[in-house]
Design a protein around this motif. Structure first.
Motif, PDB file in Angstrom:
ATOM      1  N   UNK A 176     -26.906  -4.921   4.844  1.00 48.70           N
ATOM      2  CA  UNK A 176     -27.513  -4.210   4.741  1.00 48.70           C
ATOM      3  C   UNK A 176     -28.748  -4.039   6.154  1.00 48.70           C
ATOM      4  N   UNK A 177     -29.003  -5.461   6.284  1.00 48.21           N
ATOM      5  CA  UNK A 177     -30.038  -4.474   7.566  1.00 48.21           C
ATOM      6  C   UNK A 177     -29.571  -4.829   8.923  1.00 48.21           C
ATOM      7  N   UNK A 178     -28.505  -4.990   9.035  1.00 49.50           N
ATOM      8  CA  UNK A 178     -27.782  -5.404  10.448  1.00 49.50           C
ATOM      9  C   UNK A 178     -27.788  -4.766  11.428  1.00 49.50           C
ATOM     10  N   UNK A 179     -28.354  -4.874  12.139  1.00 52.86           N
ATOM     11  CA  UNK A 179     -29.354  -4.104  13.009  1.00 52.86           C
ATOM     12  C   UNK A 179     -28.301  -3.284  14.108  1.00 52.86           C
ATOM     13  N   UNK A 180     -26.738  -3.941  13.824  1.00 54.66           N
ATOM     14  CA  UNK A 180     -25.557  -3.088  15.214  1.00 54.66           C
ATOM     15  C   UNK A 180     -24.859  -2.241  14.130  1.00 54.66           C
ATOM     16  N   UNK A 181     -25.351  -1.404  14.025  1.00 59.28           N
ATOM     17  CA  UNK A 181     -23.728  -0.272  12.949  1.00 59.28           C
ATOM     18  C   UNK A 181     -23.280  -0.009  14.102  1.00 59.28           C
TER      19      UNK A 181
END
Length: 275
Positions: A176-181
């Motif tokens: 959920x905290x993946x910075x690369x959307x």
């Protein structure tokens, strides 16, 4: 069969050729009893997860018809995920770490990838542009973290949200905290959901980024010298950063970029020479 790998158990089977019946005998109060019952009850309460388990087992059986150990190991990260979600995980699972560990290439990796891809196709049932086994476990002869990396290219990244629920049924967890959307990642086996990561699913839009990853895999397959250089780098990084996967991964990026640019330059020069 004595414990047969299950602590505190006395394990029996009927008909060694067909295994028509198994008996797991435990002393009263053994926590394994609750774990087995919790697993059963969770699948009854979550039919989508039970269906996913069915496909996982069928596809593993297809790949490992005479190798029961590989079959059992292939579904362990799924069963461990169910144990965690049903609040019945073993203590060793809850205490497991997520260190970077490389091992020599294993012939089973290709079969595990084939089984997982078939299961994803059957359970998810959504359209995609391409689905491929990439990463180091897809390159014969290369030491790797024992993780099957499956990359899925979609027409647009906006379609990725539809994959969340079916992938979770297969035992994956989202980051959920993946910075690369633009690059969705799902993990199977990561503590405390399992003992160690066994599968990653990467979802991205079809295009240059996906194509570069395929090209890098193919280059290492075709060029033993590049494969050796990459392996040496990976072993060094695993020693330097055993507990920091992000740094380990980012540190490899320069090699990947340089390798692809060099090969592209060589191909352009070769084409110009022909002209």
């Amino acid at each position: 069969m004595e414990e047969y790998g299950i602590p505190g158990c006395r394990y029996y089977w009927k008909s060694p050729e067909k295994h028509s019946c198994h008996i797991h005998l435990f002393a009263q109060g053994n926590p394994e009893i609750r774990r087995y019952l919790a697993f059963r009850d969770y699948l009854i309460a979550h039919p989508e997860t039970a269906q996913a388990y069915s496909y996982i087992k069928r596809n593993l059986a297809k790949q490992f018809p005479t190798d029961i150990e590989a079959y059992v190991n292939g579904k362990e990260s799924f069963t461990r995920a169910v144990d965690y979600r049903s609040n019945a995980a073993r203590s060793d699972q809850l205490k497991a770490n997520d260190s970077v560990v490389l091992i020599p290439y294993q012939e089973n990796w290709k079969k595990l990838a084939t089984a997982e891809i078939e299961t994803i196709q059957q359970i998810v049932g959504l359209p995609y542009v391409a689905i491929k086994h990439l990463g180091s476990t897809s390159i014969q002869g290369l030491s790797a973290k024992p993780i099957i990396d499956i990359f899925i290219a979609l027409k647009t990244i906006n379609e990725a949200i539809k994959w969340n629920q079916p992938l979770q049924a297969l035992g994956y967890i989202d980051w959920p905290d993946n910075p690369d959307k633009t690059h969705h990642r799902y993990f199977k086996g990561m503590p405390p959901y399992g003992m160690q990561r066994t599968h990653h699913v990467h979802i991205m839009a079809a295009g240059d980024d996906f194509d570069r990853r395929v090209a890098f895999r193919d280059l290492l397959r075709e060029h033993p010298d590049l494969r050796q250089q990459y392996e040496t780098l990976k072993l060094q990084l695993a020693t330097q950063y055993p507990d920091d996967r992000e740094v380990y991964t980012d540190a490899k990026a320069a090699f990947v970029k340089e390798t692809l640019e060099t090969q592209l330059s060589i191909r352009r020069k070769s084409q110009l020479d022909k002209e």
